[in-house]
Design a protein around this motif. Structure first.
Motif, PDB file in Angstrom:
ATOM      1  N   MET A   1     -35.593  -2.662  15.850  1.00 23.44           N
ATOM      2  CA  MET A   1     -34.314  -1.884  16.132  1.00 23.44           C
ATOM      3  C   MET A   1     -33.785  -0.684  14.747  1.00 23.44           C
ATOM      4  O   MET A   1     -34.464  -0.200  13.655  1.00 23.44           O
ATOM      5  CB  MET A   1     -33.611  -3.043  14.862  1.00 23.44           C
ATOM      6  N   ASP A   2     -33.700   0.917  15.751  1.00 24.27           N
ATOM      7  CA  ASP A   2     -33.265   1.708  14.992  1.00 24.27           C
ATOM      8  C   ASP A   2     -32.434   1.671  13.599  1.00 24.27           C
ATOM      9  O   ASP A   2     -31.777   0.832  13.713  1.00 24.27           O
ATOM     10  CB  ASP A   2     -33.253   3.060  15.854  1.00 24.27           C
ATOM     11  N   ASN A   3     -31.744   2.922  13.248  1.00 19.74           N
ATOM     12  CA  ASN A   3     -31.341   2.601  12.356  1.00 19.74           C
ATOM     13  C   ASN A   3     -29.602   2.847  12.850  1.00 19.74           C
ATOM     14  O   ASN A   3     -28.563   2.525  11.993  1.00 19.74           O
ATOM     15  CB  ASN A   3     -30.645   4.599  11.404  1.00 19.74           C
ATOM     16  N   ARG A   4     -28.890   3.528  13.802  1.00 18.20           N
ATOM     17  CA  ARG A   4     -28.189   3.973  15.094  1.00 18.20           C
ATOM     18  C   ARG A   4     -27.633   2.544  14.800  1.00 18.20           C
ATOM     19  O   ARG A   4     -26.838   1.819  14.937  1.00 18.20           O
ATOM     20  CB  ARG A   4     -28.177   4.397  15.776  1.00 18.20           C
ATOM     21  N   ALA A   5     -28.846   1.204  15.756  1.00 15.93           N
ATOM     22  CA  ALA A   5     -28.020  -0.436  15.796  1.00 15.93           C
ATOM     23  C   ALA A   5     -28.020  -1.493  14.615  1.00 15.93           C
ATOM     24  O   ALA A   5     -26.630  -1.339  14.783  1.00 15.93           O
ATOM     25  CB  ALA A   5     -28.857  -0.973  16.517  1.00 15.93           C
ATOM     26  N   LEU A   6     -28.176  -0.418  13.584  1.00 15.44           N
ATOM     27  CA  LEU A   6     -27.846  -1.637  12.129  1.00 15.44           C
ATOM     28  C   LEU A   6     -26.311  -0.030  11.499  1.00 15.44           C
ATOM     29  O   LEU A   6     -25.812  -1.316  11.455  1.00 15.44           O
ATOM     30  CB  LEU A   6     -28.698  -0.876  10.760  1.00 15.44           C
ATOM     31  N   ILE A   7     -26.116   0.512  11.608  1.00 16.96           N
ATOM     32  CA  ILE A   7     -25.399   0.749  11.290  1.00 16.96           C
ATOM     33  C   ILE A   7     -24.087   0.569  12.070  1.00 16.96           C
ATOM     34  O   ILE A   7     -22.745   0.605  11.464  1.00 16.96           O
ATOM     35  CB  ILE A   7     -24.436   2.536  11.827  1.00 16.96           C
ATOM     36  N   ARG A   8     -24.019   0.732  13.544  1.00 22.19           N
ATOM     37  CA  ARG A   8     -23.274  -0.410  14.810  1.00 22.19           C
ATOM     38  C   ARG A   8     -22.810  -1.361  14.245  1.00 22.19           C
ATOM     39  O   ARG A   8     -21.513  -1.744  14.008  1.00 22.19           O
ATOM     40  CB  ARG A   8     -23.551   0.222  16.108  1.00 22.19           C
ATOM     41  N   ALA A   9     -23.852  -2.643  14.017  1.00 19.90           N
ATOM     42  CA  ALA A   9     -23.266  -3.134  13.155  1.00 19.90           C
ATOM     43  C   ALA A   9     -22.620  -3.709  11.835  1.00 19.90           C
ATOM     44  O   ALA A   9     -21.174  -4.330  11.541  1.00 19.90           O
ATOM     45  CB  ALA A   9     -24.685  -4.256  13.480  1.00 19.90           C
ATOM     46  N   PHE A  10     -22.275  -2.895  11.186  1.00 23.23           N
ATOM     47  CA  PHE A  10     -21.557  -3.031   9.765  1.00 23.23           C
ATOM     48  C   PHE A  10     -20.930  -1.649   9.853  1.00 23.23           C
ATOM     49  O   PHE A  10     -19.989  -3.039   9.517  1.00 23.23           O
ATOM     50  CB  PHE A  10     -22.834  -2.065   8.718  1.00 23.23           C
ATOM     51  N   ARG A  11     -20.634  -0.901  10.872  1.00 23.83           N
ATOM     52  CA  ARG A  11     -19.432  -0.908  11.353  1.00 23.83           C
ATOM     53  C   ARG A  11     -18.027  -2.042  12.132  1.00 23.83           C
ATOM     54  O   ARG A  11     -17.294  -1.884  11.716  1.00 23.83           O
ATOM     55  CB  ARG A  11     -19.706   0.618  12.069  1.00 23.83           C
ATOM     56  N   LEU A  12     -19.200  -2.799  12.597  1.00 24.60           N
ATOM     57  CA  LEU A  12     -18.298  -3.445  13.507  1.00 24.60           C
ATOM     58  C   LEU A  12     -17.876  -4.848  12.613  1.00 24.60           C
ATOM     59  O   LEU A  12     -17.213  -5.365  12.828  1.00 24.60           O
ATOM     60  CB  LEU A  12     -19.363  -4.578  14.859  1.00 24.60           C
ATOM     61  N   ALA A  13     -18.678  -5.051  11.589  1.00 28.26           N
ATOM     62  CA  ALA A  13     -18.617  -6.234  10.440  1.00 28.26           C
ATOM     63  C   ALA A  13     -17.179  -5.666   9.822  1.00 28.26           C
ATOM     64  O   ALA A  13     -16.106  -6.902   9.786  1.00 28.26           O
ATOM     65  CB  ALA A  13     -19.586  -6.141   9.860  1.00 28.26           C
ATOM     66  N   ALA A  14     -17.388  -4.490   9.363  1.00 29.57           N
ATOM     67  CA  ALA A  14     -16.108  -3.891   8.553  1.00 29.57           C
ATOM     68  C   ALA A  14     -14.956  -3.861   9.486  1.00 29.57           C
ATOM     69  O   ALA A  14     -13.642  -4.277   9.031  1.00 29.57           O
ATOM     70  CB  ALA A  14     -16.017  -2.232   8.322  1.00 29.57           C
ATOM     71  N   SER A  15     -14.586  -3.974  10.979  1.00 35.91           N
ATOM     72  CA  SER A  15     -13.982  -3.538  12.062  1.00 35.91           C
ATOM     73  C   SER A  15     -12.620  -5.006  12.236  1.00 35.91           C
ATOM     74  O   SER A  15     -11.979  -5.482  11.609  1.00 35.91           O
ATOM     75  CB  SER A  15     -14.831  -3.358  13.114  1.00 35.91           C
ATOM     76  N   LEU A  16     -14.081  -6.042  11.904  1.00 33.15           N
ATOM     77  CA  LEU A  16     -13.813  -7.155  12.399  1.00 33.15           C
ATOM     78  C   LEU A  16     -12.908  -7.789  11.197  1.00 33.15           C
ATOM     79  O   LEU A  16     -12.201  -8.976  10.852  1.00 33.15           O
ATOM     80  CB  LEU A  16     -15.077  -8.579  12.403  1.00 33.15           C
ATOM     81  N   LEU A  17     -13.835  -7.501  10.096  1.00 34.42           N
ATOM     82  CA  LEU A  17     -12.813  -7.958   8.843  1.00 34.42           C
ATOM     83  C   LEU A  17     -11.865  -7.931   8.419  1.00 34.42           C
ATOM     84  O   LEU A  17     -10.649  -8.388   7.973  1.00 34.42           O
ATOM     85  CB  LEU A  17     -13.552  -7.840   7.453  1.00 34.42           C
ATOM     86  N   GLU A  18     -11.393  -6.224   9.113  1.00 35.11           N
ATOM     87  CA  GLU A  18      -9.738  -5.724   9.704  1.00 35.11           C
ATOM     88  C   GLU A  18      -9.206  -6.399  10.201  1.00 35.11           C
ATOM     89  O   GLU A  18      -7.647  -6.765  10.136  1.00 35.11           O
ATOM     90  CB  GLU A  18     -10.637  -4.352   9.447  1.00 35.11           C
ATOM     91  N   VAL A  19      -9.539  -7.179  10.911  1.00 32.12           N
ATOM     92  CA  VAL A  19      -9.029  -7.579  12.859  1.00 32.12           C
ATOM     93  C   VAL A  19      -8.238  -8.807  11.885  1.00 32.12           C
ATOM     94  O   VAL A  19      -7.085  -9.231  12.113  1.00 32.12           O
ATOM     95  CB  VAL A  19      -9.532  -7.595  14.059  1.00 32.12           C
ATOM     96  N   HIS A  20      -9.032  -9.353  11.298  1.00 27.02           N
ATOM     97  CA  HIS A  20      -8.858 -10.809  10.868  1.00 27.02           C
ATOM     98  C   HIS A  20      -7.855 -10.783   8.642  1.00 27.02           C
ATOM     99  O   HIS A  20      -8.222 -11.627   8.566  1.00 27.02           O
ATOM    100  CB  HIS A  20      -9.928 -11.596  10.418  1.00 27.02           C
ATOM    101  N   ASP A  21      -7.559  -8.690   8.547  1.00 28.89           N
ATOM    102  CA  ASP A  21      -6.699  -9.226   7.165  1.00 28.89           C
ATOM    103  C   ASP A  21      -7.475  -9.412   6.087  1.00 28.89           C
ATOM    104  O   ASP A  21      -6.743 -10.047   5.456  1.00 28.89           O
ATOM    105  CB  ASP A  21      -5.852  -9.232   7.673  1.00 28.89           C
ATOM    106  N   GLU A  22      -9.346  -9.456   6.046  1.00 26.82           N
ATOM    107  CA  GLU A  22      -9.775 -10.531   5.061  1.00 26.82           C
ATOM    108  C   GLU A  22     -10.042  -9.013   4.373  1.00 26.82           C
ATOM    109  O   GLU A  22      -9.099  -8.205   3.490  1.00 26.82           O
ATOM    110  CB  GLU A  22     -11.369 -10.533   5.823  1.00 26.82           C
TER     111      GLU A  22
ATOM    112  N   PRO B   1     -10.207  -6.463   1.300  1.00 27.15           N
ATOM    113  CA  PRO B   1      -9.969  -5.016   1.551  1.00 27.15           C
ATOM    114  C   PRO B   1     -11.159  -4.566   1.158  1.00 27.15           C
ATOM    115  O   PRO B   1     -12.009  -3.196   1.490  1.00 27.15           O
ATOM    116  CB  PRO B   1      -9.244  -3.993   1.019  1.00 27.15           C
ATOM    117  N   PHE B   2     -11.672  -4.942  -0.571  1.00 29.95           N
ATOM    118  CA  PHE B   2     -13.172  -4.421  -1.096  1.00 29.95           C
ATOM    119  C   PHE B   2     -14.155  -4.615  -0.172  1.00 29.95           C
ATOM    120  O   PHE B   2     -15.976  -4.026   0.279  1.00 29.95           O
ATOM    121  CB  PHE B   2     -12.999  -4.810  -2.256  1.00 29.95           C
ATOM    122  N   LYS B   3     -14.359  -5.810   0.618  1.00 29.96           N
ATOM    123  CA  LYS B   3     -15.366  -6.069   1.445  1.00 29.96           C
ATOM    124  C   LYS B   3     -15.402  -4.998   2.462  1.00 29.96           C
ATOM    125  O   LYS B   3     -16.758  -4.853   3.027  1.00 29.96           O
ATOM    126  CB  LYS B   3     -15.420  -7.220   1.615  1.00 29.96           C
ATOM    127  N   ILE B   4     -14.291  -4.582   3.590  1.00 26.80           N
ATOM    128  CA  ILE B   4     -14.557  -3.582   4.163  1.00 26.80           C
ATOM    129  C   ILE B   4     -14.834  -2.680   4.152  1.00 26.80           C
ATOM    130  O   ILE B   4     -15.497  -1.759   4.578  1.00 26.80           O
ATOM    131  CB  ILE B   4     -12.975  -4.035   5.013  1.00 26.80           C
TER     132      ILE B   4
END
Length: 583
Positions: A1-22, A24-27
């Motif tokens: 797994m390259d760095n780009r895949a890791l970056i995409r995964a953590f950005r996706l997690a941040a976006s999903l946290l925002e979708v669920h209104d969780e 903001p510090f965790k986002i």
């Protein structure tokens, strides 16, 4: 797994946290992890898991999540978020121009759980009635959905190249042969690929079928396949994949036929050919078997045509007259201009960007951080410009003969003005003028805007002329001929932005620019040291348009570039007036 895949995964997690209104510090924590990974110059996957915090600078908690992602393909928080989010809502995060907060409103208030449902709601005029949306946003969503539909089943060139190379390696191993090659759109270096085509020479086609049917990333299409052809799709992207299985003696003929565009293969190269004699390349290959592609063109009395040029756009006429140019090579580039440091939105310091480029064997770096209008990218105020120039002066003393040229990516404002006073613009060695905002102008306004910027005597180079992001966002419409003609008149260089999402100037206009005497520059728009590697994609696009070393600005030596900048600046009259906006 390259760095780009890791970056995409953590950005996706941040976006999903925002979708669920969780929380903001965790986002922000997940966004911070993604940003930290983006700044790294090494592959995280190669680091011992226990050493991740020290090597990456991540907290122990973040490093543990990275390790979990590397070992399992996900991490607990991401798995949880994906389990409570409809897949269609996750897919909606890829729609350009709709952030997580708007997606949350669409999901929670309208019950929209997929792009198709979103389209239906917008067409019923329901989206415009939501708080914070309105008619304009609704129309933009419909346009974005239409663009997404048009982009399905397509890959950017680097992704297609990677897929093709992987399949070549697997087939070579399975068939015990080196006679496996990429053809079609990938071999012609098209910026967007719809079909990944390979040719393999084998006496055991069933082995190829067995391999291809076993790969997780491919889905076979039995109705389109046969004993000597495997056809299907890449499961994730939907891009079509085709593997032709041929006898060894037919390998070159089939590779040639599957590489060239139909217009190239069918163009008449011998109008006076005797009855029964081949007049097109396709006819020639029906009559004779070849073992080298060079021999095909020799037999036709033509100069050899590089695969990138085989589009049927007049290259055979030039080949008949032996007037095809010697195309630009990677090794011809001697420096990189249009790069960003951490003065604006880049990941690395000036020193890091310069030393990396120097160590790669280049002679110079053109630094072009964002200008003051680009607040979103930490654009440079006049005082920070002066600060950067002082640092460049010191680094140039230390790193000589390597040189850093003082540049700026100056925003072209809505009226065509550049966003600094003349006294600030005069302090740079060169200015790349680019559009980053107000991308929805019609062709007339967008063209006028660029023409006014090009007329500015401080405009050295025009950056990414249309602002397009391939498969993400259409560029704004411009009158290419008018823009290129203006660059010729005012001796403004045009960049081929080599970022694979941009590749702008479009290669289809390279030949026209060259015919007008406009020099082109292969610019990576690098925001990270690994961005320099993108220059190869810019070279590919330049080659497709017939670009030569002689017409490539950054194929010039350090001394030649310094002289060019100095002479251009000397022509600017101190009292010369032009339209500008003061800040």
């Amino acid at each position: 797994m390259d760095n780009r895949a890791l970056i995409r995964a953590f950005r996706l997690a941040a976006s999903l946290l925002e979708v669920h209104d969780e929380n903001p510090f965790k986002i922000r924590a997940y966004e911070g992890t993604a940003a930290a990974l983006e700044r790294l110059e090494f592959s995280v996957a190669e680091v011992e898991r226990t050493g991740l915090p020290d090597r990456t600078g991540l907290s122990k908690t973040a490093a543990a999540r990275v390790a979990e992602m590397l070992d399992t393909g996900s991490f607990e928080e991401l798995t949880r978020l994906l389990s409570i989010t409809p897949p269609g809502v996750v897919e909606m995060l890829n729609i350009k121009g709709i952030g997580p907060k708007k997606i949350r409103a669409l999901w929670r208030e309208l019950g929209v759980e997929s792009p198709d449902a979103l389209r239906a709601a917008a067409e019923r005029d329901e989206v415009s009635k939501l708080k914070g949306f309105g008619k304009k946003t609704q129309d933009a969503i419909l346009q974005a959905l239409e663009f997404n539909d048009q982009s399905r089943g397509k890959l950017l060139y680097p992704q297609a190249e990677e897929l093709a190379a992987d399949l070549v390696a697997r087939l070579q191993e399975a068939l015990f042969t080196e006679s496996v090659a990429v053809a079609g759109e990938v071999r012609r270096r098209l910026e967007v690929v719809e079909n990944v085509v390979l040719v393999a020479a084998t006496t055991h086609p069933e082995k190829a079928h067995k391999l291809l049917n076993s790969l997780d990333g491919l889905t076979a299409d039995p109705m389109r396949s046969g004993p000597f052809a495997w056809r299907g799709t890449a499961t994730t992207s939907g891009v079509k994949v085709e593997v032709l299985l041929v006898a060894k003696e037919d390998f070159t003929n089939q590779l040639f036929l599957l590489t060239g565009a139909e217009a190239h293969l069918s163009e008449i190269f011998a109008p006076q050919a005797a009855h029964g004699q081949p007049a097109t390349l396709r006819q020639l290959l029906k009559k004779e078997r070849f073992y080298q592609e060079t021999a095909i063109y020799e037999k036709a009395g033509l100069q050899y045509v590089e695969p990138e040029l085989r589009e049927g756009l007049g290259e055979l006429t030039l080949a008949k007259e032996h007037k095809l140019p010697n195309l630009l090579e990677d090794a011809d580039l001697r420096g990189s201009v249009h790069n960003h440091s951490n003065y604006s939105d880049g990941a690395h310091t000036l020193r890091q960007m310069a030393e990396f480029l120097r160590d790669e064997g280049y002679e110079y770096l053109g630094i072009c951080d964002h200008s003051q209008a680009a607040h979103y990218a930490n654009g440079l105020s006049p005082e920070r410009v002066r600060q950067q120039h002082r640092e460049i002066d010191e680094l140039n003393k230390e790193l000589a003969p390597f040189r850093i040229f003082k540049g700026i990516e100056s925003d072209i404002l809505g009226d065509g003005a550049l966003d600094y006073q003349p006294s600030v613009l005069a302090s740079f060695d060169f200015v790349v003028a680019s559009v980053h905002s107000n991308l929805k102008m019609d062709e007339a306004r967008a063209t006028t805007r660029l023409l006014r910027a090009i007329e500015n005597p401080y405009c050295t180079m025009l950056g990414h002329p249309t602002g397009r992001l391939l498969l993400r966002r259409e560029g704004y419409p411009i009158d290419y001929k008018a823009v290129i003609d203006a660059c010729a008149k005012h001796q403004v260089i045009i960049e081929i932005n080599a970022n694979p999402w941009r590749l702008d100037l479009d290669w289809r206009w390279v030949r026209y620019a060259l015919d007008q005497g406009v020099k082109l520059s292969i610019n990576p728009d690098a925001h990270h040291t690994n961005g320099y590697a993108d220059m190869r994609y810019g070279v590919f696009m330049g080659r497709k348009g017939g670009l030569t070393k002689e017409m490539t600005f950054n194929a010039m030596s350090r001394e030649e570039v310094a002289t060019y900048f100095a002479q251009r600046k000397a022509k600017i009259k101190p009292a010369e007036e032009f339209k500008t906006t003061l800040f």
